[in-house]
Design an enzyme around this catalytic site. Structure first.
Site, PDB file in Angstrom:
ATOM      1  N   GLU A  60      63.351  33.253  30.593  1.00 51.78           N
ATOM      2  CA  GLU A  60      62.581  32.465  29.629  1.00 51.78           C
ATOM      3  C   GLU A  60      62.957  30.984  29.694  1.00 51.78           C
ATOM      4  O   GLU A  60      62.110  30.112  29.581  1.00 51.78           O
ATOM      5  CB  GLU A  60      62.781  33.011  28.211  1.00 51.78           C
TER       6      GLU A  60
ATOM      7  N   ASP B 203      53.419  29.521  23.265  1.00 52.34           N
ATOM      8  CA  ASP B 203      53.596  28.492  24.298  1.00 52.34           C
ATOM      9  C   ASP B 203      52.200  27.925  24.598  1.00 52.34           C
ATOM     10  O   ASP B 203      51.241  28.236  23.881  1.00 52.34           O
ATOM     11  CB  ASP B 203      54.276  29.066  25.552  1.00 52.34           C
TER      12      ASP B 203
ATOM     13  N   TYR C   5      60.195  29.123  20.270  1.00 52.23           N
ATOM     14  CA  TYR C   5      59.601  29.899  21.352  1.00 52.23           C
ATOM     15  C   TYR C   5      60.636  30.835  21.991  1.00 52.23           C
ATOM     16  O   TYR C   5      60.420  32.045  22.128  1.00 52.23           O
ATOM     17  CB  TYR C   5      59.001  28.976  22.438  1.00 52.23           C
TER      18      TYR C   5
END
Ligand code: SF4
Length: 374
Positions: A52, A153, A135
């Site tokens: 990520e 996102d 996020y």
């Protein structure tokens, strides 16, 4: 579902039936169409977290080999936490946005110190770690731990703004709040990690910024923008600021088979990274004046011995010009006011230093100019 206190005329959340009319086909589509990516084959929260972080500003195809190499080199949170920062930055070289690597390293150290080496599973606790924004916390909590936490996102924002006809330009606060609220409503239910990934994947491959594939879209029946003929206008294009111009003079200071390298302070552009010592100059500044600036940065007098060319790099927010200046001085420094650390290194030794791609290019240009006589 957590309902937030909302302003008087804030739109209601969609009905459960409408949400399910999106969730079910989207998950079914994801099961059929999802790309086989290496981090989707692991349950290791650390490996998922790493993916990520790497994916935040970098394309999937670029990330894959970096992710594999990084995990081979630092296979656990403990291994990462105990590694020197320079090793971590060196493994990150070429990916850019080095603050991601520094935060990852600091967060790993905190996970070891505060959570016995295991990433916490809740978004709330993840948010207390360096580098975790909303996020990343949502992504790790949902994908690695199955928590019903949303994420938004750029891809998800586009999909949701079309599906639910959310007005406003990217960056608009009311719009962002609405998108998070909708994502929070959609993620309630089974398989929250897959749902979040399905939204991102759908945005990346079907609901694309240009020419979305509406005819192939699994949720076209629920799409308000399609129904109202507004797909092309949602979301409105972001107004991009012109990148700022920045010119740095770099000291190329040979001594025997070494050059002088400096590590920048932690904050700011290229923070914590190694470079040929650099200082900001005006674009048309004469070499002799640039050398005076470098003298101030290095804390010893140097004189310009000739220009070795320039390297141009386009960063996201900056148009960078690196002016290579060969310098020499009577006193070789081992520390300097403007830098965290100085070292005299051979080119081979410099390979182990965490250096940005821009600075690596500058070093290559200096070596090609024969500054070490090779
Ligand atoms: Fe996106 Fe088109 Fe699907 Fe709407 S119908 S969600 S605009 S791909």
């Amino acid at each position: 579902m957590r309902k937030r206190a909302s302003a008087a005329q804030a739109p209601e959340l969609p009905e459960a039936g409408r949400l399910e009319a999106i969730r079910a086909p989207l998950l079914a589509w994801y099961d059929r169409q999802r790309r086989d990516l290496p981090w989707r084959r692991t349950k290791d929260p650390y490996a998922i977290w790493l993916s990520e972080v790497m994916l935040q500003q970098t394309q999937v195809a670029t990330v894959i080999p970096y992710w594999e190499r990084f995990l081979a080199r630092f296979p656990t949170v403990e291994a990462l936490a105990s590694a020197p920062l320079d090793d971590v930055l060196a493994a990150w070289r070429g990916l850019g946005y080095y603050s991601r690597a520094r935060n990852l390293h600091r967060a790993a150290q905190e996970v070891v110190a505060r959570f016995e080496g295991r990433l916490p599973s809740s978004a709330e606790q993840l948010l207390t770690l360096p580098g975790f924004g909303r996020y990343t916390a949502g992504a790790v909590a949902s994908i690695a731990f199955g928590e019903q936490e949303p994420l938004v996102d750029g891809n998800v924002a586009r999909v949701l703004s079309r599906l639910f006809e959310v007005e406003g330009a990217p960056g608009d606060r009311a719009r962002e709040a609405r998108l998070w609220e909708l994502a929070g409503a959609l993620v309630q239910g089974e398989r929250p990690g897959d749902l979040n990934q399905a939204l991102m994947e759908h945005g990346a491959t079907v609901c694309r910024p240009e020419s979305p594939l509406c005819l192939l879209c699994p949720v076209r029946g629920a799409c308000m923008a399609l129904r109202h003929g507004r797909v092309d206008e949602l979301p409105p294009a972001k107004v991009r600021a012109e990148p700022k111009r920045l010119t740095l003079a770099l000291a190329v200071w040979p001594h025997e088979d070494t050059l002088l390298f400096a590590r920048r302070a932690e904050k700011g552009l290229f923070g914590g990274l190694w470079e040929l010592p650099a200082t900001e100059v005006e674009p048309d500044m004469p070499d002799a004046t640039a050398a005076t600036r470098l003298s101030e940065a290095l804390g010893v007098a140097v004189t310009a011995k000739g220009a070795l060319g320039t390297v141009q790099r386009q960063l996201t927010h900056r148009a960078l010009t690196l002016r290579l200046l060969r310098v020499a001085g009577p006193q070789r420094p081992s520390r300097a006011p403007a830098f965290h650390e100085l070292r005299w290194c051979t080119p081979a030794q410099a390979e182990g230093l965490g250096m940005s791609t821009a600075m690596q290019r500058a070093l290559d240009a200096a070596l090609e100019a024969g500054v070490l006589g090779g």
